[in-house]
Design a protein around this motif. Structure first.
Motif, PDB file in Angstrom:
ATOM      1  N   ALA A  20      10.448  17.892 -60.113  1.00  0.00           N
ATOM      2  CA  ALA A  20      10.672  17.912 -58.665  1.00  0.00           C
ATOM      3  C   ALA A  20      10.941  16.498 -58.152  1.00  0.00           C
ATOM      4  O   ALA A  20      11.826  16.285 -57.311  1.00  0.00           O
ATOM      5  CB  ALA A  20       9.463  18.514 -57.958  1.00  0.00           C
ATOM      6  N   GLU A  21      10.201  15.530 -58.655  1.00  0.00           N
ATOM      7  CA  GLU A  21      10.410  14.140 -58.249  1.00  0.00           C
ATOM      8  C   GLU A  21      11.764  13.631 -58.748  1.00  0.00           C
ATOM      9  O   GLU A  21      12.467  12.892 -58.049  1.00  0.00           O
ATOM     10  CB  GLU A  21       9.271  13.280 -58.771  1.00  0.00           C
ATOM     11  N   VAL A  64      17.727  12.492 -57.625  1.00  0.00           N
ATOM     12  CA  VAL A  64      19.128  12.881 -57.806  1.00  0.00           C
ATOM     13  C   VAL A  64      19.770  13.236 -56.471  1.00  0.00           C
ATOM     14  O   VAL A  64      20.912  12.846 -56.186  1.00  0.00           O
ATOM     15  CB  VAL A  64      19.239  14.069 -58.792  1.00  0.00           C
ATOM     16  N   LEU A  65      19.039  13.957 -55.642  1.00  0.00           N
ATOM     17  CA  LEU A  65      19.573  14.403 -54.352  1.00  0.00           C
ATOM     18  C   LEU A  65      19.381  13.361 -53.256  1.00  0.00           C
ATOM     19  O   LEU A  65      19.851  13.565 -52.129  1.00  0.00           O
ATOM     20  CB  LEU A  65      18.899  15.713 -53.928  1.00  0.00           C
ATOM     21  N   ASN A  66      18.687  12.280 -53.586  1.00  0.00           N
ATOM     22  CA  ASN A  66      18.406  11.218 -52.605  1.00  0.00           C
ATOM     23  C   ASN A  66      17.701  11.789 -51.381  1.00  0.00           C
ATOM     24  O   ASN A  66      18.083  11.536 -50.228  1.00  0.00           O
ATOM     25  CB  ASN A  66      19.702  10.509 -52.191  1.00  0.00           C
ATOM     26  N   MET A  67      16.650  12.564 -51.644  1.00  0.00           N
ATOM     27  CA  MET A  67      15.866  13.182 -50.587  1.00  0.00           C
ATOM     28  C   MET A  67      14.407  12.774 -50.727  1.00  0.00           C
ATOM     29  O   MET A  67      13.914  12.581 -51.849  1.00  0.00           O
ATOM     30  CB  MET A  67      15.968  14.711 -50.659  1.00  0.00           C
ATOM     31  N   PRO A  68      13.681  12.662 -49.612  1.00  0.00           N
ATOM     32  CA  PRO A  68      12.230  12.442 -49.704  1.00  0.00           C
ATOM     33  C   PRO A  68      11.560  13.687 -50.259  1.00  0.00           C
ATOM     34  O   PRO A  68      12.165  14.772 -50.278  1.00  0.00           O
ATOM     35  CB  PRO A  68      11.817  12.167 -48.255  1.00  0.00           C
ATOM     36  N   SER A  91      11.296  16.261 -41.815  1.00  0.00           N
ATOM     37  CA  SER A  91      11.597  15.101 -42.662  1.00  0.00           C
ATOM     38  C   SER A  91      12.836  15.302 -43.521  1.00  0.00           C
ATOM     39  O   SER A  91      13.237  14.378 -44.241  1.00  0.00           O
ATOM     40  CB  SER A  91      10.394  14.797 -43.572  1.00  0.00           C
ATOM     41  N   LYS A  92      13.404  16.513 -43.485  1.00  0.00           N
ATOM     42  CA  LYS A  92      14.532  16.860 -44.357  1.00  0.00           C
ATOM     43  C   LYS A  92      14.196  16.530 -45.809  1.00  0.00           C
ATOM     44  O   LYS A  92      14.963  15.892 -46.526  1.00  0.00           O
ATOM     45  CB  LYS A  92      15.809  16.141 -43.913  1.00  0.00           C
ATOM     46  N   ALA A  93      13.022  17.012 -46.218  1.00  0.00           N
ATOM     47  CA  ALA A  93      12.462  16.657 -47.520  1.00  0.00           C
ATOM     48  C   ALA A  93      12.379  17.874 -48.437  1.00  0.00           C
ATOM     49  O   ALA A  93      12.367  19.025 -47.986  1.00  0.00           O
ATOM     50  CB  ALA A  93      11.069  16.064 -47.342  1.00  0.00           C
ATOM     51  N   ILE A  94      12.311  17.586 -49.726  1.00  0.00           N
ATOM     52  CA  ILE A  94      11.977  18.614 -50.707  1.00  0.00           C
ATOM     53  C   ILE A  94      10.485  18.910 -50.575  1.00  0.00           C
ATOM     54  O   ILE A  94       9.656  17.998 -50.564  1.00  0.00           O
ATOM     55  CB  ILE A  94      12.298  18.142 -52.135  1.00  0.00           C
ATOM     56  N   LEU A  95      10.142  20.173 -50.459  1.00  0.00           N
ATOM     57  CA  LEU A  95       8.747  20.580 -50.350  1.00  0.00           C
ATOM     58  C   LEU A  95       8.303  21.193 -51.671  1.00  0.00           C
ATOM     59  O   LEU A  95       8.969  22.083 -52.206  1.00  0.00           O
ATOM     60  CB  LEU A  95       8.579  21.592 -49.217  1.00  0.00           C
ATOM     61  N   TYR A 101      15.729  23.656 -46.442  1.00  0.00           N
ATOM     62  CA  TYR A 101      15.700  22.565 -47.422  1.00  0.00           C
ATOM     63  C   TYR A 101      15.015  23.019 -48.712  1.00  0.00           C
ATOM     64  O   TYR A 101      14.362  24.071 -48.744  1.00  0.00           O
ATOM     65  CB  TYR A 101      14.997  21.346 -46.824  1.00  0.00           C
ATOM     66  N   PRO A 102      15.163  22.264 -49.791  1.00  0.00           N
ATOM     67  CA  PRO A 102      14.631  22.700 -51.089  1.00  0.00           C
ATOM     68  C   PRO A 102      13.127  22.949 -51.060  1.00  0.00           C
ATOM     69  O   PRO A 102      12.365  22.159 -50.501  1.00  0.00           O
ATOM     70  CB  PRO A 102      14.980  21.532 -52.015  1.00  0.00           C
TER      71      PRO A 102
END
Length: 223
Positions: A65-66, A71-75, A106-110, A146-147
């Motif tokens: 996940a990290e 790769v996606l440049n996401m928090p 945050s437009k983040a991966i959860l 978001y993911p």
């Protein structure tokens, strides 16, 4: 692994010079090529996908996940089941909704680790709150832009309806012989033949733990 590393290496101190702390997808034995999957997801530009990563502890589920976030440049926002489960009626549902809102803002991966505690099969539920927390999870997953990634060691315990909500389901197994050889090189800068060792249930997490020991303890402590 510790015993094997001693038997094939001359000096533990030499291992400290090898930076093996970063995640390498080549060390994960999965039913999906993680590198290709990550690049394909990136190429689509889409973010409304879900992943269920399941398998034995230490196999790299959370670490992927990290890696995907890089790769996606996401928090990335990571929550353990203990962060979300509440002793109060309705509290778990509120915590789940709050986590999804935080990721959306945050437009983040959860990432939910130990997701089997939150997505238990409702057919086996004994209390109404066991059903409502699964319902809350499903609603949030359905509408989240978001993911969202779940990790679990207990895939068979997950609610069947939840499995249909995941865009990708990725199984993680113990490392192959070739991956174990690569791990010795990756973590300890050792080239070795493992044919004489019994390492059938190795994970990258095992190597990470020994690497941490090496960084703390002197060579003489292993004699």
């Amino acid at each position: 692994i510790e015993q094997t590393a001693r038997s094939v290496g001359n000096n533990y101190k030499d291992f400290k010079h090898k930076d093996g702390n970063h995640f390498d997808p080549r060390l994960t034995n999965t039913d999906v090529d993680l590198i290709k999957l990550s690049e394909k997801i990136k190429s689509t530009g889409k973010t409304n996908f879900t992943i269920c990563s399941y398998g034995a502890p230490g196999t790299g589920k959370s670490a992927f996940a990290e890696y995907l976030a890089e790769v996606l440049n996401m928090p990335i926002i990571k929550k353990k089941a203990s962060d979300l489960l509440s002793m109060w009626v309705g509290g778990t549902e509120q915590n789940i909704a709050k986590a999804f809102r935080e990721a959306k803002d945050s437009k983040a991966i959860l990432v939910f680790d130990e997701a089997d505690s939150l997505l238990q099969d409702r057919r086996n539920a004994h209390n109404s709150w066991e059903v409502t927390q699964v319902n809350e999870m499903l609603v949030q997953m359905e509408n989240h832009p978001y993911p969202f990634i779940c990790t679990t060691n207990l895939f068979d315990k997950l609610d069947q309806a939840s499995l249909r909500r995941f865009t990708f389901k990725i199984g993680y197994k113990y490392m192959t012989d070739n991956q174990i050889k690569l791990a010795f090189k990756h973590f300890f800068n050792i080239d070795t033949d493992i044919q004489n060792f019994h390492l059938s249930t190795c994970t990258a997490g095992d190597f990470m733990n020994i690497k941490k020991q090496v960084e703390f303890l002197d060579t003489n402590d292993f004699n």
